[in-house]
Design a protein around this motif. Structure first.
Motif, PDB file in Angstrom:
ATOM      1  N   PRO A   1       5.120   1.156   8.811  1.00  0.00           N
ATOM      2  CA  PRO A   1       5.782   1.936   7.748  1.00  0.00           C
ATOM      3  C   PRO A   1       5.063   1.860   6.402  1.00  0.00           C
ATOM      4  O   PRO A   1       5.499   2.480   5.440  1.00  0.00           O
ATOM      5  N   GLY A   2       3.973   1.097   6.317  1.00  0.00           N
ATOM      6  CA  GLY A   2       3.226   0.944   5.068  1.00  0.00           C
ATOM      7  C   GLY A   2       3.445  -0.420   4.444  1.00  0.00           C
ATOM      8  O   GLY A   2       4.551  -0.963   4.490  1.00  0.00           O
TER       9      GLY A   2
ATOM     10  N   GLY B   1       3.315  -1.176   1.267  1.00  0.00           N
ATOM     11  CA  GLY B   1       4.159  -1.052   0.085  1.00  0.00           C
ATOM     12  C   GLY B   1       4.015  -2.214  -0.872  1.00  0.00           C
ATOM     13  O   GLY B   1       2.916  -2.628  -1.210  1.00  0.00           O
TER      14      GLY B   1
ATOM     15  N   TRP C   1      -0.574   9.041   5.243  1.00  0.00           N
ATOM     16  CA  TRP C   1       0.234   7.965   4.676  1.00  0.00           C
ATOM     17  C   TRP C   1       1.513   7.831   5.507  1.00  0.00           C
ATOM     18  O   TRP C   1       2.012   8.831   6.060  1.00  0.00           O
ATOM     19  N   PRO C   2       2.060   6.626   5.636  1.00  0.00           N
ATOM     20  CA  PRO C   2       3.215   6.409   6.516  1.00  0.00           C
ATOM     21  C   PRO C   2       4.382   7.364   6.290  1.00  0.00           C
ATOM     22  O   PRO C   2       4.981   7.859   7.244  1.00  0.00           O
ATOM     23  N   GLU C   3       4.705   7.643   5.021  1.00  0.00           N
ATOM     24  CA  GLU C   3       5.835   8.528   4.758  1.00  0.00           C
ATOM     25  C   GLU C   3       5.554   9.971   5.178  1.00  0.00           C
ATOM     26  O   GLU C   3       6.472  10.791   5.279  1.00  0.00           O
ATOM     27  N   LYS C   4       4.271  10.258   5.474  1.00  0.00           N
ATOM     28  CA  LYS C   4       3.891  11.594   5.949  1.00  0.00           C
ATOM     29  C   LYS C   4       3.732  11.604   7.469  1.00  0.00           C
ATOM     30  O   LYS C   4       3.343  12.629   8.043  1.00  0.00           O
TER      31      LYS C   4
ATOM     32  N   SER D   1      -1.552   2.736   6.486  1.00  0.00           N
ATOM     33  CA  SER D   1      -0.615   1.761   5.912  1.00  0.00           C
ATOM     34  C   SER D   1      -1.093   1.157   4.606  1.00  0.00           C
ATOM     35  O   SER D   1      -0.314   0.527   3.890  1.00  0.00           O
TER      36      SER D   1
ATOM     37  N   TYR E   1      -2.642   3.134   2.255  1.00  0.00           N
ATOM     38  CA  TYR E   1      -2.588   4.239   1.291  1.00  0.00           C
ATOM     39  C   TYR E   1      -3.965   4.617   0.737  1.00  0.00           C
ATOM     40  O   TYR E   1      -4.100   4.971  -0.428  1.00  0.00           O
TER      41      TYR E   1
END
Length: 539
Positions: free
Chosen positions: A423-424, A426, A454-457, A462, A464
């Motif tokens: 999920p990245g 972060g 990128w994970p949110e995409k 992970s 970025y």
């Protein structure tokens, strides 16, 4: 009074001794039972192959799975339209007996084999192909929510799937996509039973049904996954009655089980044990170079590694030759970038690995203004192609300490680790171990180095990383069908990524396995998958 107390004391002591003797007897009985259980488990059944795996699988749904550990099971339960020819990464027919490609590279038409049934008894047709790919790609599909489908990226070029007849299907692509056939052969392209998905919904991953040489029988969490021979298999019957995949996460336990006969085949042999296994008369060691990359993801979103000088410093600070020689016992070669050298047509031979240079690392760290911030390092206890992850992580931590970086290791079981990394990173971690086995030079950079990954995409970038030039090169390479032109684009990409250092490039692994001498016709695959249909187990 004293006599009474003494008498009472004697009685109490006698009572204690009595219960202690009972307890010891129970302990002996328990030990005997454990010994019996161990002996039973150590005696592998006739014509049933016991495979020692490195981790508990996460899902038996090929569209949801991402780990090699799971893929090694799935490739024996399912088929794809095409597959890798044994011993190569070349493509050959599977569920599709033939195909044609339009001149502009945007239409792929497949003629399907007839008379094939899924393990649940339903028929394999063109409608099943349409269901599979729309399930992954169409968010409005009624069974899309049975995912997630993180590797659906493999088929992002697909615009639509058209059923031409009961046994013919056409893929229409948005643009030419050079890795398409190779991606169809990858586990994400394996075909599942639509009826089974409709029946089990989100639980399909625990109740898999494909068309493969083996049928799913049972899954006892953290104990075993059992598959049995598919007596209706279209491509000839498997030699084995069944295969049992046992998750044995501890390497020493896996070695002990191999030596005691508790398992017949062991994958990912710890380097320290290779020499011993090679000397054993009743065991055979297999080794093969493959498309593997072991690296450290560096977090460019938050923390010190947003500065390129810090990322380059990590690459200079790690003594990769020592890792390869000492920890990995010579079973790998140092990596210079994100592309394995096995892809000779796409590999940038001009790139040199970052040399071990602690002095240069210290200068870069000082120039970047690092002020002693704590750096969190995610390390897994064991997982797909991770190469002695605890030992490697500890050695890397020590190297980074020598140049003044304060690194704290957090270690996790494989699936928990993936749940934290994918999920990245972060604000949770600054770096993490990772390994990929890939089928095409496009796979790893496209899924883990593009800005759009990128994970949110929906991707696996992970750390970025973002570089518009890399994005453009990868996009162009996907559309280029001429291999030499594709190779030039990938070589340019590698040079940029090497300079940007979004990862610490560590090693390319030579995969291995060890099997009992009764196991015949087994071979390692360049894909790193296990293909067990033709494997025999002699009495």
């Amino acid at each position: 009074m004293l006599t009474a107390l003494c008498t009472k004391g004697v009685i109490i002591r006698a009572t204690q001794l009595f219960f202690l003797s009972i307890l010891r007897c129970l302990q002996v009985v328990a030990c005997c039972l454990l010994s019996v259980i161990s002996c039973v488990e150590a005696q592998t059944p006739t014509n049933v192959l016991i495979v020692g795996q490195i981790a508990e699988p996460k899902s038996m749904d090929p569209h949801a799975a991402t780990a090699l550990n799971d893929f090694r099971i799935l490739m024996n339960i399912y088929d794809g339209l095409v597959r890798y020819k044994p011993g190569t990464l070349d493509i050959e027919p599977a569920l599709a007996k033939a195909w044609t490609i339009s001149e502009d590279g945007t239409h792929y038409s497949f003629i399907l084999r007839q008379g094939i049934k899924f393990h649940d008894g339903t028929e394999f047709t063109a409608n099943a192909i349409k269901f599979n790919f729309e399930r992954m790609l169409d968010k409005s599909h009624p069974y899309h929510k049975t995912g997630p489908f993180p590797l659906a990226f493999f088929f992002s070029a697909v615009e639509k799937v058209i059923v031409k007849s009961r046994y013919s299907v056409e893929f229409v692509l948005k643009e030419p996509f050079a890795p398409f056939l190779s991606n169809l052969a990858y586990p994400t392209g394996l075909i599942v039973s639509p009826a089974a998905v409709k029946k089990y919904g989100k639980a399909f991953g625990r109740h898999p049904a494909g068309t493969g040489a083996f049928k799913f029988a049972e899954w006892q969490s953290h104990r075993k996954v059992v598959v049995t021979r598919n007596d209706d298999y279209w491509d000839g019957l498997a030699a084995l009655d069944a295969v049992i995949f046992r998750p044995i996460t501890d390497a020493n336990t896996r070695v002990a089980e191999m030596l005691s006969g508790g398992i017949d085949l062991m994958v990912e042999v710890p380097p320290d044990n290779l020499a011993m296994f090679k000397k054993a008369k009743d065991l055979t060691v297999y080794e093969q170079t493959g498309p593997h990359v072991w690296f450290l993801i560096l977090n460019m979103m938050h923390g010190p590694f947003a500065d390129k000088r810090m990322r380059q410093a990590v690459n200079y600070a790690i003594n990769k030759q020592a890792l390869v020689n000492s920890v990995l016992q010579g079973t790998a070669v140092i990596a210079a970038g994100p592309t394995p050298p096995v892809f000779t047509w796409a590999y940038n031979k001009t790139l040199q690995p970052y040399p071990y240079d602690p002095g240069k690392a210290r200068k870069l760290i000082k120039a970047a203004g690092y002020k002693g911030e704590k750096l969190t390092f995610y390390v897994t206890e064991g997982g797909s192609g991770m190469l002695e992850p605890i030992a490697m992580g500890t050695a890397i931590q020590a190297d980074l300490a020598k140049v003044g970086l304060k690194v704290t290791i957090e270690s996790y079981e494989w699936n928990t680790f993936l749940g934290k990394v994918n999920p990245g990173l972060g604000e949770q971690a600054d770096m993490a171990e990772m390994a990929w086995m890939i089928n095409d030079p496009d796979t790893l950079p496209y899924l883990a180095l593009r800005t759009a990954a990128w994970p949110e995409k929906g991707g696996f970038n992970s750390g970025y990383y973002s570089n518009p030039e890399v994005d453009a090169l990868l996009k162009e390479a996907r559309k280029t069908t001429d291999q030499e032109q594709r190779g030039q684009l990938y070589r340019k990409m590698q040079a940029i990524v090497h300079e940007d250092a979004p990862w610490a490039f560590i090693a390319h692994w030579q995969q291995n396995a060890v099997a009992h001498h009764t196991i015949k016709d087994f071979q390692l695959q360049p894909s790193f998958f296990l293909l067990l249909k033709d494997v025999q187990k002699l009495p």
